[in-house]
Design a protein around this motif. Structure first.
Motif, short mmCIF file in Angstrom:
data_model
loop_
_atom_site.label_atom_id
_atom_site.label_comp_id
_atom_site.label_asym_id
_atom_site.label_seq_id
_atom_site.Cartn_x
_atom_site.Cartn_y
_atom_site.Cartn_z
N ALA A 132 -2.48 13.12 -3.42
CA ALA A 132 -1.80 12.74 -2.17
C ALA A 132 -2.64 13.15 -0.97
N GLY A 133 -3.20 14.36 -1.04
CA GLY A 133 -4.07 14.84 0.04
C GLY A 133 -5.28 13.92 0.21
N HIS A 186 3.85 8.83 -6.61
CA HIS A 186 2.92 9.74 -5.91
C HIS A 186 3.60 10.40 -4.72
N PHE A 187 4.58 11.22 -5.02
CA PHE A 187 5.39 11.81 -3.95
C PHE A 187 4.99 13.23 -3.60
N THR A 199 2.81 10.95 3.39
CA THR A 199 1.72 10.19 2.76
C THR A 199 1.96 8.67 2.84
N PRO A 200 3.15 8.16 2.46
CA PRO A 200 3.31 6.69 2.52
C PRO A 200 3.13 6.13 3.93
N LEU A 201 3.67 6.80 4.93
CA LEU A 201 3.56 6.27 6.29
C LEU A 201 2.11 6.30 6.78
N ALA A 205 0.83 -1.22 0.00
CA ALA A 205 0.00 0.00 0.00
C ALA A 205 0.86 1.26 0.00
N MET A 206 2.04 1.17 0.65
CA MET A 206 2.90 2.35 0.74
C MET A 206 3.68 2.60 -0.55
#
Ligand code: PLP
Length: 386
Positions: A50-51, A35-36, A247-249, A27-28
């Protein structure tokens, strides 16, 4: 990556940290790669996406917790969430009083901010626990004063797994109109957690204790409770926690919570049985001169946690030998070699605290690892007779 030696050791230290679930890694992944974009930027589509991923994760966590997603504020972990809750509430309410209440057996992420505030002129009461590690809610109630501005009691202890009676403590605090903070880093995803009207006003969470990524957590703040931010800057997370949201975390945290929510009942039943198998195996295999003492009652602890003091044994020798065979902890992972303040608070002697082992079972634990742990501990103890 990872050395063969550590990979071969049974890992029974899940209270210290858990492996990231593979679904969490998956998922991350996209958010580490394409998508950074900064989830707080508004000017372009990548940022809006991302938001949206962050808000989706917030809703998922709200669903798992049973609270309004708007109450969730992402932080770097439970340490930061505890600091924000304790210092933030005390700073915002110091015109009403300067008394705060916690418990001697709390995690250092709670005790140290409370003691820091005591050094600044706040009055701190550290309540005792009984021999089974529990706080008496009546004793808490008797401690509350007109100038008490915060109570902080953890849901599950990180060294013993001992559970506190959070709904009763929340009811006492609500009746006396004192904000109640609860460090639930060990409880969330493992046992049911009271949230919302019947629960604490503030809840600290950590993703890496429930098969999510390290460096991620949250502070849940009940609507209407005011606290002073402890990080000032861009005003992210409702102004409570400035700094670019990862976002990833965040996405990994929500995925981990979702998975933990889905298998919690099955997992705790299975690990509870394995834990009793471990305890029975130890009782049967110990040399006669070792007198084991279980720290915490089976029905009042996290199902995956067992803490035992091996009376008559030299703790330093026990751990230096056992280290080569299984991954377990003596007390907390952050105690710096001092005997556990949690076990001492339960009335254990210094020697009993030093000769203790915390076994933390996890999602991947299988019966064969329990057998190997029993063998490792009983053989180690047998070799220690001087
Ligand atoms: C692990 C833990 C913490 C610290 O959490 P981090 O996310 O590692 O900062 C705080 N309290 C308890 C009870 C814990 O188990």
């Amino acid at each position: 990556m990872g050395c063969a030696l550590t990979a071969a050791l049974p890992y029974l230290d899940h209270n210290a940290s858990t492996p990231c679930a593979k679904e969490v890694l998956a998922a991350m992944e996209p958010f580490w790669r394409g998508h950074f974009a900064n989830p707080s930027s508004r000017g372009h589509r990548a940022a809006l996406e991302a938001g949206a991923a962050v808000e989706q994760a917030r809703r998922e966590l709200g669903r798992c917790l049973g609270c309004d997603p708007g109450w969730i504020h992402f932080t770097s972990g439970a340490t930061e969430a505890d600091n924000l809750a304790i210092k933030g509430v005390c700073e915002a309410r110091m015109d009403r009083g300067r008394h705060l209440v916690t418990v001697v057996s709390e995690h250092r992420a709670v005790l140290d901010p409370c003691r820091y505030l005591a050094g600044l002129g706040f009055t701190l009461t550290e309540l005792a626990v009984d021999a089974s590690g529990r706080l008496d809610p009546l004793q808490l109630e008797a401690t509350l004063r007109a100038d008490t501005i915060l109570v902080s009691v953890m849901a599950a202890n990180n060294e013993t797994g001992v559970l506190q009676d959070i709904p009763t403590i929340a009811a006492v605090c609500r009746r006396r109109e004192v904000p109640f903070h609860c460090d639930a880093a060990q409880a969330f995803g493992h046992v049911p957690l009271a949230c919302g009207e019947a629960g604490p006003d503030l809840i600290a969470l950590s993703a890496h204790k429930l098969y999510g990524p390290k460096g991620m957590g949250a502070l849940v703040v009940r609507d209407g409770l005011r606290l002073a931010p402890q990080l000032h800057g861009g005003g992210q997370e409702g102004g409570l926690r400035s700094g670019t949201v990862s976002t990833p975390l965040v996405v990994g945290f929500a995925k981990a919570a979702q998975l933990a929510h889905a298998d919690r009942g099955e997992r705790s039943a299975r690990l509870g049985r394995l834990r009793e198998q471990l305890w029975q195996g130890l009782l049967q295999g110990l040399p006669a001169w070792v007198d084991p003492l279980r720290n915490g009652r089976a029905d009042q602890t996290l199902p995956h946690t067992l803490n035992v003091s091996f009376r008559g044994v030299d703790g330093a020798r026990l751990h230096s030998t056992l280290r080569r065979r299984i991954a377990v902890s003596s007390g907390s992972s952050c105690s710096n070699g001092k005997p556990s303040h949690v076990l001492m608070a339960m009335g254990r002697s210094r020697g009993e605290a030093e000769a203790s082992i915390r076994f933390g079972l996890g999602r991947q634990t299988r019966p064969v690892e329990i057998d190997r742990a029993v063998e490792a501990v009983t053989q180690t103890l047998a070799s220690l007779r001087h």
